[in-house]
Design a protein around this motif. Sequence first.
Motif, short mmCIF file in Angstrom:
data_model
loop_
_atom_site.label_atom_id
_atom_site.label_comp_id
_atom_site.label_asym_id
_atom_site.label_seq_id
_atom_site.Cartn_x
_atom_site.Cartn_y
_atom_site.Cartn_z
N ILE A 34 1.92 3.00 3.61
CA ILE A 34 2.83 3.95 4.32
C ILE A 34 2.02 4.85 5.10
CG2 ILE A 34 4.86 5.35 4.34
CD1 ILE A 34 5.68 4.15 1.60
N LYS A 35 1.80 4.81 6.52
CA LYS A 35 0.75 5.49 7.05
C LYS A 35 0.93 7.09 7.11
CE LYS A 35 0.03 1.92 10.57
NZ LYS A 35 0.22 1.61 11.98
N ASP A 36 2.48 7.55 6.87
CA ASP A 36 2.64 8.98 6.93
C ASP A 36 2.27 9.48 5.75
OD1 ASP A 36 3.49 8.63 9.30
OD2 ASP A 36 5.70 8.52 8.83
N LYS A 37 2.05 8.81 4.57
CA LYS A 37 1.68 9.31 3.05
C LYS A 37 0.39 9.38 2.91
CE LYS A 37 6.40 8.65 1.09
NZ LYS A 37 7.18 8.10 -0.16
N CYS A 38 -0.24 8.52 3.37
CA CYS A 38 -1.90 8.15 3.14
C CYS A 38 -2.75 9.13 3.63
CB CYS A 38 -2.27 6.95 3.81
SG CYS A 38 -4.23 6.35 3.54
N LYS A 39 -3.62 9.88 2.50
CA LYS A 39 -4.32 10.83 2.77
C LYS A 39 -5.69 10.53 2.95
CE LYS A 39 -0.55 13.38 2.20
NZ LYS A 39 0.05 14.17 3.19
N GLY A 40 -5.94 9.23 2.71
CA GLY A 40 -7.45 8.91 2.90
C GLY A 40 -8.32 9.27 1.76
N CYS A 41 -7.91 9.44 0.48
CA CYS A 41 -8.71 9.66 -0.47
C CYS A 41 -9.44 8.58 -0.95
CB CYS A 41 -7.51 10.05 -1.78
SG CYS A 41 -6.41 8.86 -2.41
N GLN A 42 -9.21 7.32 -0.64
CA GLN A 42 -9.93 6.16 -1.03
C GLN A 42 -9.93 5.56 -2.49
OE1 GLN A 42 -13.86 5.83 0.67
NE2 GLN A 42 -13.55 7.18 2.35
N LEU A 43 -9.02 6.36 -3.23
CA LEU A 43 -8.80 5.74 -4.52
C LEU A 43 -8.31 4.49 -4.67
CD1 LEU A 43 -7.31 9.02 -6.16
CD2 LEU A 43 -9.49 8.21 -6.52
N CYS A 44 -7.73 4.21 -3.83
CA CYS A 44 -6.96 2.66 -3.85
C CYS A 44 -8.19 1.63 -3.64
CB CYS A 44 -6.08 2.43 -2.66
SG CYS A 44 -6.43 3.01 -1.12
N VAL A 45 -9.15 2.13 -2.62
CA VAL A 45 -10.33 1.32 -2.28
C VAL A 45 -10.99 0.73 -3.54
CG1 VAL A 45 -12.52 0.89 -0.85
CG2 VAL A 45 -10.48 1.96 -0.03
N LYS A 46 -11.37 1.89 -4.41
CA LYS A 46 -12.10 1.74 -5.58
C LYS A 46 -11.54 1.00 -6.59
CE LYS A 46 -14.41 6.36 -4.68
NZ LYS A 46 -14.62 7.75 -5.36
N ALA A 47 -10.00 0.89 -6.75
CA ALA A 47 -9.27 0.36 -7.56
C ALA A 47 -9.13 -1.20 -7.51
CB ALA A 47 -7.84 1.06 -7.74
N CYS A 48 -9.11 -1.40 -6.08
CA CYS A 48 -8.86 -3.05 -5.70
C CYS A 48 -9.88 -3.71 -6.47
CB CYS A 48 -8.95 -3.01 -4.35
SG CYS A 48 -8.45 -4.60 -3.60
N PRO A 49 -9.82 -4.63 -7.04
CA PRO A 49 -10.88 -5.78 -7.54
C PRO A 49 -11.13 -6.84 -6.60
CG PRO A 49 -8.80 -6.27 -8.44
CD PRO A 49 -8.58 -4.91 -7.63
N PHE A 50 -10.46 -6.94 -5.49
CA PHE A 50 -10.86 -8.01 -4.65
C PHE A 50 -11.44 -7.54 -3.14
CE2 PHE A 50 -7.11 -9.18 -7.39
CZ PHE A 50 -7.73 -10.28 -8.12
N ASN A 51 -11.74 -6.32 -3.28
CA ASN A 51 -12.36 -5.54 -1.86
C ASN A 51 -11.13 -6.16 -0.65
OD1 ASN A 51 -14.62 -4.58 -3.08
ND2 ASN A 51 -15.57 -6.76 -2.72
N ALA A 52 -9.83 -5.90 -0.99
CA ALA A 52 -8.98 -5.93 -0.02
C ALA A 52 -8.41 -4.83 0.75
CB ALA A 52 -7.74 -6.83 -0.78
N ILE A 53 -9.03 -3.78 0.45
CA ILE A 53 -8.75 -2.55 1.47
C ILE A 53 -9.79 -1.86 1.92
CG2 ILE A 53 -7.38 -0.15 1.05
CD1 ILE A 53 -6.34 -1.10 -1.72
N ASP A 54 -9.57 -1.82 3.52
CA ASP A 54 -10.64 -1.04 4.18
C ASP A 54 -10.03 0.20 4.74
OD1 ASP A 54 -11.93 -3.65 4.28
OD2 ASP A 54 -10.63 -4.42 5.77
N MET A 55 -11.25 1.05 5.01
CA MET A 55 -10.58 2.36 5.65
C MET A 55 -10.90 2.40 6.94
SD MET A 55 -9.64 4.07 3.35
CE MET A 55 -9.51 5.55 4.05
N GLU A 56 -9.61 2.68 7.83
CA GLU A 56 -9.94 2.76 9.33
C GLU A 56 -9.75 4.31 9.60
OE1 GLU A 56 -7.01 0.13 11.45
OE2 GLU A 56 -8.15 -1.82 10.59
N GLY A 57 -10.77 5.01 9.77
CA GLY A 57 -10.66 6.45 9.99
C GLY A 57 -10.37 6.92 8.59
N LYS A 58 -9.36 7.71 8.50
CA LYS A 58 -8.78 8.21 6.99
C LYS A 58 -7.61 7.37 6.52
CE LYS A 58 -10.57 12.96 7.87
NZ LYS A 58 -10.05 14.47 7.73
N LEU A 59 -7.43 6.16 7.09
CA LEU A 59 -6.02 5.35 6.61
C LEU A 59 -6.58 4.31 6.18
CD1 LEU A 59 -3.10 4.80 6.99
CD2 LEU A 59 -3.48 3.91 9.34
N ALA A 60 -6.06 3.85 5.02
CA ALA A 60 -6.32 2.63 4.10
C ALA A 60 -5.54 1.37 4.79
CB ALA A 60 -5.88 2.94 2.68
#
Length: 426
Positions: free
Chosen positions: A6-32
């Motif tokens: 949800i773009k309006d709620k994402c804060k770009g903290c990158q906790l989800c990137v670290k939690a994903c075991p499949f490298n399935a989340i990229d960061m585009e600027g400050k948006l997951a």
Amino acid sequence: MAIQVIKDKCKGCQLCVKACPFNAIDMEGKLAVINDKCTACKACIAKCPFNAIENTGSEEVVDLSAYKHIWVFAEQRDGKLMNVALELIGEGYRLAKEISEDTKVCALLVGDGIGNLADECYAYGADEVILIEDPLLKNFTTDGYTKVITDAIHEYKPEIVLYGATHIGRDLAPRVAARCNTGLTADCTRLDVKVSSYIDYANKNTTLDTSTLDPKDPSTGIKQTRPAFGGNLMATIICPRTRPQMSTVRPGVMQKREKVEGAKGELVVFKPTVKAADIRTTIVDIVKSAKEMVSLTDAEIICSAGRGLGDASGFDLITKFADKVGGVVGSSRACVDAGWIDHSHQVGQTGTTVKPRIYFACGISGAIQHLAGMQTSDIIVAINKDPDAPIMEMADFAICGDLYKVIPEIMNEWDNAEALYDASTK
């Protein structure tokens, strides 16, 4: 895609990137951003502190109560039932009695011209035999067997399906499980049944409290136990959301029932719809190895040796020992890896699981992987120079000494015991 940010709620903290075991989340600027590697495991949802990730997909709800009875894949080769099939029919019989009086254990026979094997299945505890015959199924092919078994499961809806953890079982079971959209627990060493309400647990409405289970609940949870992390712990696995529940079980682990001659049951003939085009491989010829193979699973006495032999020539003594006591030769993985003996002799987690009346462990230290394959032996006799070796603690009889001196003494005493026995029977 089921998982979305949800773009309006994402804060770009990158906790989800670290939690994903499949490298399935990229960061585009400050948006997951979720990429195509996503498996919808939901690890990111649990980790996000801002509730910025949601699951938009709908999960299929399986009617667990529609599935009944226990199926055993009665593996046969050249018209002869494998020993593990008879063991699993016995285990299925035990589990069925624990579930309810209405639960049947059904042997699944697949092949061609094998109807005569039904009586043997009945004799070892099967209430019903499901017979699938076709000339295209005479020899095992992954495609052919997978299709007809999957079709039969969709037709009859068994609650539990058990396979032997043989070469065929390990090839077949995961493919059937995938087509049935269910899970599979491999290489089980123990099965337990708890007639229980897993439905609320699966829907996460409650925790699984076994003290409040309703024995009349149509949902039956099977608890599947297998070694994990190299045998350092035993993991118990459940399959609360999908059916059927599937397991492969190691040969030699379960107990066969006493054979009941003349036992009868119900025969169900399932007509398969299999065509040559369904089978992507063609069997040109079947060539059996000419080398001598050892049947560890059926042996009552096993004489196993390990690295303590020193070199491959030590198996000459072990072979003489096995011949003397009427046993077969086993081995630890270390000897197989060193090229001292063929893999068919290997006992252990990556070899054969055995349950003989007497197990001689000669020069074997007792790594946990080896112990996992022979610890259910009736009597364990360990011969080792090291009194602190793990095998010595497990052994019923521990002999601390040089195996090259101890084994000849045992062989001599064996001769003396046989002579005394012969004299007493005359």
